[in-house]
Design a protein around this motif. Structure first.
Motif, mmCIF file in Angstrom:
data_model
loop_
_atom_site.group_PDB
_atom_site.id
_atom_site.type_symbol
_atom_site.label_atom_id
_atom_site.label_comp_id
_atom_site.label_asym_id
_atom_site.label_seq_id
_atom_site.Cartn_x
_atom_site.Cartn_y
_atom_site.Cartn_z
ATOM 1 N N SER A 30 0.840 -1.194 0.000
ATOM 2 C CA SER A 30 0.000 0.000 0.000
ATOM 3 C C SER A 30 0.878 1.248 0.000
ATOM 4 C CB SER A 30 -0.882 -0.009 1.248
ATOM 5 O OG SER A 30 -1.599 1.187 1.340
ATOM 6 N N LEU A 31 0.422 2.294 -0.673
ATOM 7 C CA LEU A 31 1.063 3.603 -0.512
ATOM 8 C C LEU A 31 0.978 4.015 0.962
ATOM 9 C CD1 LEU A 31 -0.174 5.769 -3.542
ATOM 10 C CD2 LEU A 31 1.477 3.911 -3.504
ATOM 11 N N SER A 75 0.262 9.682 1.315
ATOM 12 C CA SER A 75 -0.111 9.635 -0.103
ATOM 13 C C SER A 75 -1.598 9.320 -0.274
ATOM 14 C CB SER A 75 0.731 8.577 -0.830
ATOM 15 O OG SER A 75 2.097 8.902 -0.758
ATOM 16 N N LEU A 76 -2.110 8.362 0.513
ATOM 17 C CA LEU A 76 -3.556 8.055 0.443
ATOM 18 C C LEU A 76 -4.372 9.291 0.824
ATOM 19 C CD1 LEU A 76 -3.645 4.480 2.079
ATOM 20 C CD2 LEU A 76 -3.588 5.062 -0.364
ATOM 21 N N GLN A 78 -3.367 12.482 0.460
ATOM 22 C CA GLN A 78 -3.256 13.478 -0.618
ATOM 23 C C GLN A 78 -4.152 13.138 -1.809
ATOM 24 O OE1 GLN A 78 0.739 14.779 -1.472
ATOM 25 N NE2 GLN A 78 0.314 15.144 -3.632
ATOM 26 N N LEU A 79 -4.289 11.843 -2.112
ATOM 27 C CA LEU A 79 -5.100 11.416 -3.256
ATOM 28 C C LEU A 79 -6.595 11.431 -2.946
ATOM 29 C CD1 LEU A 79 -3.034 8.324 -4.408
ATOM 30 C CD2 LEU A 79 -3.327 10.435 -5.713
ATOM 31 N N PHE A 80 -6.950 10.936 -1.758
ATOM 32 C CA PHE A 80 -8.359 10.656 -1.471
ATOM 33 C C PHE A 80 -8.863 11.256 -0.157
ATOM 34 C CE2 PHE A 80 -7.160 6.878 -4.070
ATOM 35 C CZ PHE A 80 -8.135 6.961 -5.052
ATOM 36 N N LEU A 81 -8.177 10.930 0.944
ATOM 37 C CA LEU A 81 -8.818 11.077 2.253
ATOM 38 C C LEU A 81 -8.933 12.523 2.703
ATOM 39 C CD1 LEU A 81 -7.214 7.976 4.006
ATOM 40 C CD2 LEU A 81 -9.515 8.166 3.034
ATOM 41 N N ARG A 105 -3.796 15.532 -8.471
ATOM 42 C CA ARG A 105 -3.604 15.467 -7.014
ATOM 43 C C ARG A 105 -2.283 14.775 -6.664
ATOM 44 N NH1 ARG A 105 -9.492 13.604 -4.529
ATOM 45 N NH2 ARG A 105 -10.523 15.655 -4.645
ATOM 46 N N ALA A 106 -1.952 13.728 -7.398
ATOM 47 C CA ALA A 106 -0.691 13.017 -7.137
ATOM 48 C C ALA A 106 0.506 13.941 -7.337
ATOM 49 C CB ALA A 106 -0.579 11.789 -8.039
#
Lengths: 196, 196
Positions: free
Chosen positions: B4-5, B9-10, B12-15, B137-138
């Motif tokens: 998993s990242l 990172s999770l 920054q992308l989603f949460l 976003r990444a």
């Protein structure tokens, strides 16, 4: 201000990630499927309308229900995948807008407008399907998305009695990288984008 | 096997990523837009059909062409955004399949089938639109996707003489986090997914 993710993460999400057709015998437990949804559902949708509905087809019995609706080229690999997600969209999504987008009467933008409902559900449900693919990759899984199946058949078999329609399928698991063929080419920047 | 990242990172992308409406005065240079496309185009599409076509509207002159087609609620923030991406899809995508998917005659799956063309272009062009959001976003940018605009007007103004149709818009830049309001609620796992 956020920085770019590191090269390894960009690679895992996009650059070296591949669509897989052959799967290692490693199961995908409930907690990973729940994590995928926890990430996916945070991605943006128009007015937070969140129309995607996901069925994770994992048991042998559920796989058997899916099998007759798969195109021939997708049948064997899907039967062997640890999990197949059915990505659907709910045409009744707008009934939830008073809760999901409470500061205005967004429900009234849709009620009685079937074409606008269909387009919004399809667009935003598909965005959420892409978030699911990238969420799974972010968690270390591999994906095998597919649209070669009988949509009406899957809708009838899995979503009867609801207003949910099947959109596309996505096999999930840990792929066998040794079975990958060379990657298909992509368009150049100039062919697919322009800066005005 | 990929891990998993990490949590950052999770996040920054989603949460913790949010849709932004207020932008810092920090421009987005050509090389960042090129990087977005370089990531986006690697995401999966059905038979590698890659129908998305992107216009990055950045100059004042191009912004002025876009302005009359924006819904009132989207007008000011879009005029102030460093870049607005017009995400379109090309209904002639299948003409490129001999090059993009060379090992079979995939062009023949589409030629003369306008409904199948439209559905495939819309689905896969929208998947690629979501890849663009997450690629941005990444790379550390913020996004403001929107579907509140005159689609036919933008199609006519920016894609006249082609078979490309406008799908949705996405403001891009570095968002002012101090202007964010509390996040809208999301559905629970049980409401949007099931494990069969």
């Amino acid at each position: 201000m956020a920085l770019s993710l590191d090269e390894a993460s960009l690679s895992q999400l996009f650059l070296s990630a591949r669509t897989h057709n052959v799967w290692l015998e490693k199961p995908v437990p409930d907690e990973v499927l729940i994590q995928i949804i926890d990430l996916m559902k945070m991605g943006p949708t128009s007015a937070n309308c969140s129309p995607a509905r996901i069925l994770f087809v994992r048991s042998e019995a559920a796989k058997a229900r899916l099998k007759p609706f798969l195109s021939e080229g997708n049948r064997d690999k899907t039967m062997k995948a640890p999990v197949t997600a059915i990505i659907g969209y709910d045409l009744k999504f707008y009934e939830l807008l008073p809760r999901l987008f409470p500061h205005t009467d967004a429900r009234s933008w849709f009620a009685g407008k079937p074409e606008h409902i269909q387009e919004t559900a399809f667009r935003n449900g598909t965005l959420q399907g892409a978030y699911l693919i990238l969420a799974a990759r972010a968690l270390g899984l591999d994906c095998g998305p597919m649209s070669g199946f009988n949509q009406a058949g899957v809708t009838q078999e899995f979503f009867a009695g609801t207003d949910i329609k099947a959109n596309f399928l996505c096999n999930l698991g840990y792929g066998d990288a040794s079975a990958l063929k060379p990657r298909s080419p992509r368009l150049s920047f100039e062919e697919l984008a322009k800066i005005l």
